[in-house]
Design a protein around this motif. Structure first.
Motif, PDB file in Angstrom:
ATOM      1  N   UNK A  13      38.980  57.957  46.386  1.00 38.28           N
ATOM      2  CA  UNK A  13      39.154  57.131  45.176  1.00 38.28           C
ATOM      3  C   UNK A  13      40.196  55.915  45.697  1.00 38.28           C
ATOM      4  N   UNK A  14      39.677  54.729  45.430  1.00 35.82           N
ATOM      5  CA  UNK A  14      40.329  53.729  45.926  1.00 35.82           C
ATOM      6  C   UNK A  14      40.242  52.522  44.909  1.00 35.82           C
ATOM      7  N   UNK A  15      41.602  51.901  44.752  1.00 32.57           N
ATOM      8  CA  UNK A  15      41.654  50.874  43.764  1.00 32.57           C
ATOM      9  C   UNK A  15      41.287  49.511  44.221  1.00 32.57           C
ATOM     10  N   UNK A  16      40.751  48.506  43.063  1.00 34.88           N
ATOM     11  CA  UNK A  16      40.275  47.288  43.515  1.00 34.88           C
ATOM     12  C   UNK A  16      40.767  46.505  42.375  1.00 34.88           C
ATOM     13  N   UNK A  17      40.701  44.987  42.585  1.00 31.92           N
ATOM     14  CA  UNK A  17      41.514  44.103  41.626  1.00 31.92           C
ATOM     15  C   UNK A  17      40.169  43.457  40.758  1.00 31.92           C
ATOM     16  N   UNK A  18      38.853  43.567  41.415  1.00 30.34           N
ATOM     17  CA  UNK A  18      37.926  42.920  40.681  1.00 30.34           C
ATOM     18  C   UNK A  18      36.400  43.068  40.828  1.00 30.34           C
ATOM     19  N   UNK A  19      35.723  43.259  40.044  1.00 30.81           N
ATOM     20  CA  UNK A  19      34.231  43.702  40.466  1.00 30.81           C
ATOM     21  C   UNK A  19      33.312  42.895  39.754  1.00 30.81           C
ATOM     22  N   UNK A  20      32.280  42.084  40.499  1.00 28.25           N
ATOM     23  CA  UNK A  20      31.358  41.160  39.741  1.00 28.25           C
ATOM     24  C   UNK A  20      30.102  42.233  39.372  1.00 28.25           C
ATOM     25  N   UNK A  21      29.421  41.552  38.723  1.00 26.76           N
ATOM     26  CA  UNK A  21      28.110  42.075  37.995  1.00 26.76           C
ATOM     27  C   UNK A  21      27.089  42.670  39.086  1.00 26.76           C
ATOM     28  N   UNK A  22      27.285  42.068  40.087  1.00 27.20           N
ATOM     29  CA  UNK A  22      26.278  42.689  41.200  1.00 27.20           C
ATOM     30  C   UNK A  22      26.915  44.148  41.822  1.00 27.20           C
ATOM     31  N   UNK A  23      28.105  44.350  41.300  1.00 22.69           N
ATOM     32  CA  UNK A  23      28.784  45.603  41.777  1.00 22.69           C
ATOM     33  C   UNK A  23      29.534  45.432  43.193  1.00 22.69           C
ATOM     34  N   UNK A  24      29.953  44.012  43.442  1.00 16.08           N
ATOM     35  CA  UNK A  24      30.630  44.068  44.663  1.00 16.08           C
ATOM     36  C   UNK A  24      32.243  44.194  44.244  1.00 16.08           C
ATOM     37  N   UNK A  25      33.208  44.508  45.143  1.00 14.71           N
ATOM     38  CA  UNK A  25      34.481  44.763  44.897  1.00 14.71           C
ATOM     39  C   UNK A  25      35.289  43.849  45.535  1.00 14.71           C
ATOM     40  N   UNK A  26      36.083  43.079  45.078  1.00 14.18           N
ATOM     41  CA  UNK A  26      37.281  42.334  45.661  1.00 14.18           C
ATOM     42  C   UNK A  26      38.408  43.005  45.479  1.00 14.18           C
ATOM     43  N   UNK A  27      39.299  43.595  46.667  1.00 17.69           N
ATOM     44  CA  UNK A  27      40.068  44.273  46.398  1.00 17.69           C
ATOM     45  C   UNK A  27      41.648  43.633  47.185  1.00 17.69           C
ATOM     46  N   UNK A  28      41.359  42.700  47.913  1.00 17.58           N
ATOM     47  CA  UNK A  28      42.320  42.208  48.838  1.00 17.58           C
ATOM     48  C   UNK A  28      42.600  40.468  48.257  1.00 17.58           C
ATOM     49  N   UNK A  29      42.065  39.947  47.286  1.00 20.27           N
ATOM     50  CA  UNK A  29      42.350  38.453  47.198  1.00 20.27           C
ATOM     51  C   UNK A  29      42.349  38.256  45.769  1.00 20.27           C
ATOM     52  N   UNK A  30      43.102  37.284  45.313  1.00 19.64           N
ATOM     53  CA  UNK A  30      42.934  36.892  43.867  1.00 19.64           C
ATOM     54  C   UNK A  30      42.625  35.310  44.090  1.00 19.64           C
ATOM     55  N   UNK A  31      41.206  35.013  43.949  1.00 19.42           N
ATOM     56  CA  UNK A  31      40.836  33.957  44.438  1.00 19.42           C
ATOM     57  C   UNK A  31      40.660  33.898  46.007  1.00 19.42           C
ATOM     58  N   UNK A  32      41.242  32.835  46.513  1.00 18.05           N
ATOM     59  CA  UNK A  32      41.236  32.890  48.011  1.00 18.05           C
ATOM     60  C   UNK A  32      42.654  33.322  48.328  1.00 18.05           C
ATOM     61  N   UNK A  33      43.481  33.503  47.486  1.00 18.20           N
ATOM     62  CA  UNK A  33      44.906  33.905  47.931  1.00 18.20           C
ATOM     63  C   UNK A  33      44.888  35.358  48.240  1.00 18.20           C
ATOM     64  N   UNK A  34      45.240  35.562  49.767  1.00 20.85           N
ATOM     65  CA  UNK A  34      45.503  36.895  50.264  1.00 20.85           C
ATOM     66  C   UNK A  34      46.188  37.790  49.607  1.00 20.85           C
ATOM     67  N   UNK A  35      45.959  38.886  48.920  1.00 19.94           N
ATOM     68  CA  UNK A  35      46.861  39.559  48.289  1.00 19.94           C
ATOM     69  C   UNK A  35      47.062  40.914  48.859  1.00 19.94           C
ATOM     70  N   UNK A  36      46.132  41.533  49.704  1.00 20.62           N
ATOM     71  CA  UNK A  36      46.183  42.893  50.219  1.00 20.62           C
ATOM     72  C   UNK A  36      45.262  42.761  51.266  1.00 20.62           C
ATOM     73  N   UNK A  37      45.029  43.872  51.744  1.00 23.61           N
ATOM     74  CA  UNK A  37      43.787  44.159  52.780  1.00 23.61           C
ATOM     75  C   UNK A  37      42.929  44.919  52.427  1.00 23.61           C
ATOM     76  N   UNK A  38      41.830  45.185  53.459  1.00 25.08           N
ATOM     77  CA  UNK A  38      40.706  46.232  53.083  1.00 25.08           C
ATOM     78  C   UNK A  38      41.154  47.724  53.308  1.00 25.08           C
ATOM     79  N   UNK A  39      42.109  47.763  54.469  1.00 27.48           N
ATOM     80  CA  UNK A  39      42.525  49.043  55.143  1.00 27.48           C
ATOM     81  C   UNK A  39      41.110  49.789  55.446  1.00 27.48           C
ATOM     82  N   UNK A  40      41.289  50.936  54.937  1.00 24.99           N
ATOM     83  CA  UNK A  40      40.120  51.959  55.005  1.00 24.99           C
ATOM     84  C   UNK A  40      39.125  52.030  53.808  1.00 24.99           C
ATOM     85  N   UNK A  41      39.283  51.027  52.740  1.00 28.59           N
ATOM     86  CA  UNK A  41      38.510  51.278  51.621  1.00 28.59           C
ATOM     87  C   UNK A  41      37.087  51.302  51.858  1.00 28.59           C
ATOM     88  N   UNK A  42      36.462  50.382  52.700  1.00 29.77           N
ATOM     89  CA  UNK A  42      35.177  50.358  53.215  1.00 29.77           C
ATOM     90  C   UNK A  42      34.668  51.574  54.055  1.00 29.77           C
TER      91      UNK A  42
END
Ligand code: COA
Length: 438
Positions: free
Chosen positions: A314-343
């Motif tokens: 169970x991992x948190x993400x910030x945004x998901x697009x309709x293709x089902x990709x997850x962005x968990x580490x940036x808001x636009x191109x601003x680095x907010x976090x890292x991927x760590x072990x999510x992948x």
């Protein structure tokens, strides 16, 4: 150069010979070198502050770490005397990285050591517990890649801190393996408890029925994984195989919901690679045989993850697009976090018989431009995809669970729209039609 741990009946003499003041340890650092620190609460804070105080004397030094609590070297990356390079971005270093006072190195945590292997590491620095009766010190709350530093750095300097818990597992370094020791008993950095809120509770309640008794659990960073942890107290015979050991994991073990009895590996033990929580958690971990810590290259290896009994991640993400990709580490191109072990955990759960992975997020976020949907038709330019659409099983918001595994683009688009906030569904549908997704 690394020497294997060697039995020394007089290891206390060795310790005394290697003991320096924090200031003298900082003076060992030379210009034109790279320092690699253990990261997070394993960063030796007193030593780093002393190195920082010498910053103006040093040129062309790179300081690498993973999720430092604050940037001691917050100088412009290109102009500074010490360049800061973080391998995970948390609240401590976020602002400075975003302002260009440092950079971020992209990697999955399972492969961090492989990515470090090409670097010259002149100094490996870390915070450790006091030695046991044989002269072994523990990496404590940040086991992660500390042993790799010990074995690969040119000079190893440890800050011994009596507040660092002595944890079990592959988590020890012997005095014979280190070059210098300094001492400072600063408090170990803690993560404040995130209270359960209505939205995170709703998401946890949606996931609850998917988790069978006997499952092995991985809980990621953030408010929603914490809420799921609370709910799991009603389950039985759970196991823990998780990157991070949290307060939630401690409560589950104490409640009896976790006993690790159905585990295929490390039976009866909860496994992690680092810990994050309060002083209470760290005291509880001290010499606690119920929990063992191993390097991240092992804990996060998708093959090891896939061998766990019914692994649920169970991992948190910030945004998901309709293709089902997850962005968990940036808001636009601003680095907010890292991927760590999510992948790593999404991949491992996907390979595990009976395994399941959940990516969780609130359906909306408050931004400077008002309330936005976190389910978006397509990511804004510059957004980084953290977990790719081929490996994501379920996406969960407070409106439901979208099952993406084995689904066509049409099906996954409809499923994702159905869990978006109702105010944004019409807009998402129109965009999906325009893109010929539905
Ligand atoms: N657009 C703009 N802003 C957004 C956004 C979006 N689509 N989605 C979220 N945000 C904002 C939120 O509003 C919030 O801002 P606020 O604090 O001002 O309200 C912030 O981004 C996210 O909140 P935060 O409190 O940082 O979330 P969290 O503690 O629940 O953590 C992640 C969420 C995704 C950052 C965290 O889980 C993470 O780092 N994940 C990646 C690493 C990982 O999963 N590792 C797994 C193994 S441990």
């Amino acid at each position: 150069m690394h020497r294997p741990p060697t039995f020394l009946s007089d290891w206390k003499n060795d310790y005394q010979k290697k003991l320096l003041s924090v200031e003298d340890a900082a003076k060992l650092i030379k210009s034109g070198t790279r320092i690699f620190s253990a990261g997070w609460a394993g960063d030796p804070d007193a030593l780093i502050n002393a190195i920082s105080a010498r910053s103006s004397e040093l040129e062309d030094v790179e300081f690498c770490s993973n999720n430092s609590l604050r940037l001691a070297f917050n100088e412009p990356y290109n102009d500074g005397h010490i360049r800061n390079n973080q391998w995970f971005v948390g609240p401590g270093a976020r602002k400075d990285i975003q302002e260009g006072n440092g950079t971020y190195t992209v990697h999955n945590l399972s492969k961090m050591e492989r990515d470090m292997a090409g670097l010259s590491m002149d100094y490996g620095i870390m915070m450790v517990s006091p030695p046991d009766k044989y002269g072994f010190m523990s990496f404590g709350v940040m086991v992660c890649y500390a042993r790799f530093l010990v074995e690969n750095a040119g000079t190893v300097i440890v800050q011994v801190n009596r507040n660092m818990p002595y944890v079990r597992g592959d988590s020890l370094v012997h005095i014979s393996e280190v070059d210098y020791v300094c001492e400072e008993n600063s408090p170990i950095a803690s993560i404040p408890l995130i209270p359960v809120n209505q939205k995170s509770k709703a998401i946890a309640e949606l996931i609850g029925p998917y988790i069978e008794d006997g499952s092995t659990i991985q809980l990621g960073i953030g408010a929603i994984p914490n809420s799921v942890g609370k709910l799991l107290a009603q389950k039985h015979d759970l196991g823990i195989h998780s990157e991070m050991i949290t307060e939630g994991a401690m409560e589950l073990i104490e409640s009896g919901a976790v006993n690790n009895s159905r585990k295929t590996m490390h039976k009866y033990k909860s496994i992690g690679t680092f810990a994050g929580g309060s002083e209470k958690l760290y005291k509880w971990l001290d010499n606690n045989p119920f929990v063992e810590f191993y390097p991240a290259h092992y804990v996060n290896d998708p093959y090891i993850i896939s061998r766990q009994h019914k692994l649920v991640s169970i991992n948190a993400t910030l945004s998901v697009d309709l293709a089902g990709q997850a962005c968990s580490e940036s808001i636009g191109s601003r680095q907010y976090s890292g991927v760590g072990g999510q992948m790593d955990f999404n991949l491992g759960a996907g390979l595990c018989p009976g395994g399941q992975a959940f990516m969780v997020l609130n359906s909306t976020a408050n931004t400077r431009d008002g309330v936005v949907s976190t389910i978006v038709p397509a990511f804004p330019q510059g957004t980084f995809v953290s977990t790719n659409r081929n490996d994501i099983h379920h996406v969960v918001t407070e409106y439901g669970v979208a099952k993406l595994r084995g689904k066509s683009l049409r099906e996954r688009t409809n499923a994702l729209i159905s869990i978006a906030h109702p105010d944004f569904r019409a807009e998402l549908k129109a965009e999906a039609k325009r893109m010929k997704f539905i």
